[in-house]
Design a protein around this motif. Structure first.
Motif, PDB file in Angstrom:
ATOM      1  N   GLU A 166      -1.199   9.772   0.232  1.00  0.00           N
ATOM      2  CA  GLU A 166      -2.001  10.356  -0.982  1.00  0.00           C
ATOM      3  C   GLU A 166      -2.516  11.619  -0.751  1.00  0.00           C
ATOM      4  N   HIS A 221      -8.847  10.322   4.519  1.00  0.00           N
ATOM      5  CA  HIS A 221      -9.113   8.828   4.921  1.00  0.00           C
ATOM      6  C   HIS A 221      -7.907   7.932   5.139  1.00  0.00           C
ATOM      7  N   GLU A 228     -10.769   3.580   4.292  1.00  0.00           N
ATOM      8  CA  GLU A 228     -11.120   2.979   3.021  1.00  0.00           C
ATOM      9  C   GLU A 228     -10.419   1.559   2.915  1.00  0.00           C
ATOM     10  N   HIS A 265      -2.176   3.459   3.370  1.00  0.00           N
ATOM     11  CA  HIS A 265      -1.778   4.707   3.135  1.00  0.00           C
ATOM     12  C   HIS A 265      -2.603   5.589   3.817  1.00  0.00           C
TER      13      HIS A 265
HETATM   14 ZN    ZN Z   1      -6.767   6.270  -0.645  1.00  0.00          ZN
END
Ligand code: ZN
Length: 137
Positions: A131, A8, A55, A81
């Motif tokens: 991430e 994501h 997200e 991110h």
């Molecule tokens: Zn995330």
């Protein structure tokens, strides 16, 4: 590390309510999950674009790292991110550490959508907060 795909994109927003209509328009889909992640002091909203998710992250309090990100960004949201899907987060974090990359999370922790997640430090990832996530088994 060999990620399988981009899991994501995390986008910081000042208000889910105000920004969700745009992302519904953009992705041509309804938000399919809204979830508060107490640990990270955020409320998240998810959209799908093929296999990749968007997200949205709204801070739940001024101490949230997302609130600080928005503050630094002149009061506006933006890309926060990029999340890569890996088979095993614990191993991927170890590999990254062995490669000299600073870790934010030394151990995997639970993120939104029951993913196990771990963040790498942006100082070592070309300024992009990165991430790593692992799907629930
Ligand atoms: Zn995330």
């Amino acid at each position: 590390m060999k990620p399988t795909h981009i899991e994501h994109l995390g986008i910081a927003v000042t208000s889910l309510e105000e920004t969700m209509p745009f992302f519904e328009f953009l992705t041509g889909s309804k938000c399919y999950n809204i979830e508060v992640v107490e640990d990270q002091k955020v409320k998240t909203a998810f959209f799908k674009v093929g296999e990749v998710k968007i997200e949205l992250l709204e801070p739940t309090c001024p101490e949230s790292t997302i609130a600080k990100f928005i503050e630094k960004n002149g009061g506006k949201g933006g890309i926060h991110h990029v999340a890569f899907n890996v088979e095993n987060v614990a191993e991927a974090l170890k590999e990254a550490e062995a490669a000299g990359i600073r870790l934010i999370d030394l151990q995997p922790r639970k993120g939104a959508e029951n993913l196990m997640i771990g963040f790498l430090h942006p100082k070592n990832t070309c300024g992009v907060l990165t991430e790593l996530c692992e799907q629930p088994k």
